[in-house]
Design a protein around this motif. Structure first.
Motif, PDB file in Angstrom:
ATOM      1  N   GLU A 180       0.876  -1.164  -0.086  1.00 10.27           N
ATOM      2  CA  GLU A 180      -0.084   0.214  -0.169  1.00 10.27           C
ATOM      3  C   GLU A 180       0.814   1.384  -0.044  1.00 10.27           C
ATOM      4  OE1 GLU A 180      -2.190   0.318   3.697  1.00 10.27           O
ATOM      5  OE2 GLU A 180      -0.307   0.352   4.657  1.00 10.27           O
ATOM      6  N   ILE A 181       0.232   2.382  -0.456  1.00  7.43           N
ATOM      7  CA  ILE A 181       0.725   3.684  -0.151  1.00  7.43           C
ATOM      8  C   ILE A 181      -0.406   4.664   0.314  1.00  7.43           C
ATOM      9  CG2 ILE A 181       1.669   5.795  -1.559  1.00  7.43           C
ATOM     10  CD1 ILE A 181       2.870   3.816  -3.544  1.00  7.43           C
ATOM     11  N   VAL A 182      -0.457   5.025   1.259  1.00  6.98           N
ATOM     12  CA  VAL A 182      -1.317   5.820   1.766  1.00  6.98           C
ATOM     13  C   VAL A 182      -1.138   7.311   1.792  1.00  6.98           C
ATOM     14  CG1 VAL A 182      -2.997   6.197   3.936  1.00  6.98           C
ATOM     15  CG2 VAL A 182      -2.281   3.992   3.582  1.00  6.98           C
ATOM     16  N   PHE A 183      -1.822   8.027   1.305  1.00  6.15           N
ATOM     17  CA  PHE A 183      -1.393   9.591   1.122  1.00  6.15           C
ATOM     18  C   PHE A 183      -2.684  10.341   1.527  1.00  6.15           C
ATOM     19  CE2 PHE A 183      -2.769   8.543  -3.002  1.00  6.15           C
ATOM     20  CZ  PHE A 183      -3.277   9.891  -3.323  1.00  6.15           C
ATOM     21  N   ASN A 184      -2.242  11.882   1.825  1.00  8.68           N
ATOM     22  CA  ASN A 184      -3.214  12.572   2.184  1.00  8.68           C
ATOM     23  C   ASN A 184      -2.881  13.833   1.489  1.00  8.68           C
ATOM     24  OD1 ASN A 184      -1.492  13.784   3.817  1.00  8.68           O
ATOM     25  ND2 ASN A 184      -2.503  12.871   5.753  1.00  8.68           N
ATOM     26  N   ILE A 185      -4.028  14.720   1.474  1.00 10.07           N
ATOM     27  CA  ILE A 185      -3.953  16.107   0.632  1.00 10.07           C
ATOM     28  C   ILE A 185      -4.355  17.203   1.604  1.00 10.07           C
ATOM     29  CG2 ILE A 185      -3.614  15.237  -1.667  1.00 10.07           C
ATOM     30  CD1 ILE A 185      -6.438  15.829  -1.999  1.00 10.07           C
ATOM     31  N   LYS A 186      -4.047  18.498   1.139  1.00 13.40           N
ATOM     32  CA  LYS A 186      -4.676  19.603   2.018  1.00 13.40           C
ATOM     33  C   LYS A 186      -5.987  19.925   1.624  1.00 13.40           C
ATOM     34  CE  LYS A 186      -0.226  21.181   3.511  1.00 13.40           C
ATOM     35  NZ  LYS A 186       0.907  22.563   3.576  1.00 13.40           N
ATOM     36  N   ASN A 187      -6.206  19.884   0.130  1.00 12.13           N
ATOM     37  CA  ASN A 187      -7.380  20.176  -0.477  1.00 12.13           C
ATOM     38  C   ASN A 187      -7.413  19.366  -1.784  1.00 12.13           C
ATOM     39  OD1 ASN A 187      -6.292  22.032  -2.644  1.00 12.13           O
ATOM     40  ND2 ASN A 187      -5.437  22.935  -0.712  1.00 12.13           N
ATOM     41  N   ILE A 188      -8.766  19.319  -2.276  1.00 11.75           N
ATOM     42  CA  ILE A 188      -8.919  18.499  -3.522  1.00 11.75           C
ATOM     43  C   ILE A 188      -8.076  19.086  -4.663  1.00 11.75           C
ATOM     44  CG2 ILE A 188     -10.822  19.753  -4.327  1.00 11.75           C
ATOM     45  CD1 ILE A 188     -10.290  16.031  -4.291  1.00 11.75           C
ATOM     46  N   ASN A 189      -7.877  20.282  -4.688  1.00 11.43           N
ATOM     47  CA  ASN A 189      -6.951  20.769  -5.862  1.00 11.43           C
ATOM     48  C   ASN A 189      -5.568  20.154  -5.911  1.00 11.43           C
ATOM     49  OD1 ASN A 189      -9.074  22.586  -6.584  1.00 11.43           O
ATOM     50  ND2 ASN A 189      -8.629  23.957  -5.058  1.00 11.43           N
ATOM     51  N   GLU A 190      -5.367  19.542  -4.576  1.00  5.86           N
ATOM     52  CA  GLU A 190      -3.682  18.910  -4.579  1.00  5.86           C
ATOM     53  C   GLU A 190      -3.800  17.603  -5.163  1.00  5.86           C
ATOM     54  OE1 GLU A 190      -2.100  19.366  -1.031  1.00  5.86           O
ATOM     55  OE2 GLU A 190      -1.923  21.389  -0.988  1.00  5.86           O
TER      56      GLU A 190
END
Length: 312
Positions: free
Chosen positions: A179-189
């Motif tokens: 797996e690679i789990v990632f997050n973003i600050k906002n949907i534009n990223e």
């Protein structure tokens, strides 16, 4: 046997070129940064780099500077956890569970016994005790997350029971997943982050990309999760896995704390004897652990905001 010896020799040469044990012994320790009262030195960073390479040999194929950055990030995560753990536990207290956890850990890395694992670690200048301490920190962190969030875990028993009855069979498909789990600050990223990850997978491989971009604890193992039964997966993830072949990577799948990209490493069919109660217990444990892992990431991000990192 000859090939194995050559591989070990190349690994030793690689490490000596970057992180020579003689140099480490003679080099003066210099503080690189502080997180509250926890300090991280240049020697700590180099030692962590050796540890990460021991867990994932593929890291030898990426730039040395990137390995150092990975080591810094890894140590920062560990130190932040230690700071929080000291508020709740005595870190010097012996934990009887650690040896069992360590056994499962080195078996997951395909070592047959502790001596084999110790000999392997010595090739990287990493001691068994150092690994044991790291495993202890992760174990205590998991205990902290369990204490804080277990009462918030929601288990839909009826849904799980229905799942067992629906999928009752004498055989079951099992997947080897990473797996690679990632997050973003906002949907534009999202598009930009996904593009970076895809390019990295193409250029350096999935394992190295997991080391670089994944926020999951599995990142140190190159994203390796292990064998997971099809019945344990959510319908959304199951549907995505069924769309790809062995060796292929899924599209990003939305989860509570961000997105997950899965690689199907292998799959097989297992014969099984279905015991309803045991199967239900297995699914409950899997669902609980999945939710606790999500809480773990959320809680870490929360406490990280309140930490001050001072660079020297």
């Amino acid at each position: 046997m000859i090939i194995k010896k050559i591989k070990i020799l190349l690994i030793i040469i690689f490490i000596l070129n970057i992180y020579s044990s003689d140099v480490l012994a003679k080099q003066e320790a210099k503080i690189q940064f502080r997180i509250n009262n926890e300090i991280i030195t240049n020697l700590d960073i180099k030692k962590e780099a050796q540890y990460l390479i021991a867990l994932n040999n593929d890291l030898m194929s990426i730039e040395k500077s990137k390995i150092i950055e990975l080591a810094k990030d890894s140590l920062i995560r560990e130190k932040i956890k230690i700071i929080e753990l000291k508020k709740n536990f005595d870190l010097n207290k012996e934990d009887n569970k650690i040896e069992l956890i360590l056994t499962n850990f080195y078996k997951k890395l395909n070592f047959n016994n502790v001596l084999e694992f110790k000999n392997y670690l010595s090739n990287y200048g990493v001691s068994y005790e150092e690994v044991k301490n790291k495993i202890k920190v992760e174990s205590m962190w998991n205990s902290l997350i369990y204490a804080k969030y277990n009462n918030q875990v929601v288990i839909d028993l009826k849904k799980l029971e229905k799942k067992i009855k629906t999928e009752h069979s004498n055989q079951e498909e099992v997947y080897m997943l990473s797996e690679i789990v990632f997050n973003i600050k906002n949907i534009n990223e999202f598009e930009e982050k996904h593009k970076l990850i895809k390019e990295s997978i193409t250029k350096t491989g999935f394992k190295n990309t997991a080391n670089i971009y994944s926020i999951s604890d599995s990142s140190k193992l190159g994203g390796k999760i292990g064998w997971i039964k099809k019945s344990q997966l959510s319908d959304v993830i199951k549907n995505e896995i069924e769309k790809i072949n062995i060796g292929e990577v899924s599209r990003p799948i939305k989860i509570v704390n961000g997105y997950i990209i899965l690689k199907l490493e292998d799959k097989k069919i297992e014969k099984k004897k279905v015991n309803f109660d045991e199967k239900l217990k297995e699914l409950i444990n899997y669902e609980r652990n999945k939710q606790l892992n999500q809480f773990s990431i959320l809680y870490f991000n929360k406490i990280k905001i309140n930490q001050t990192i001072k660079w020297s």
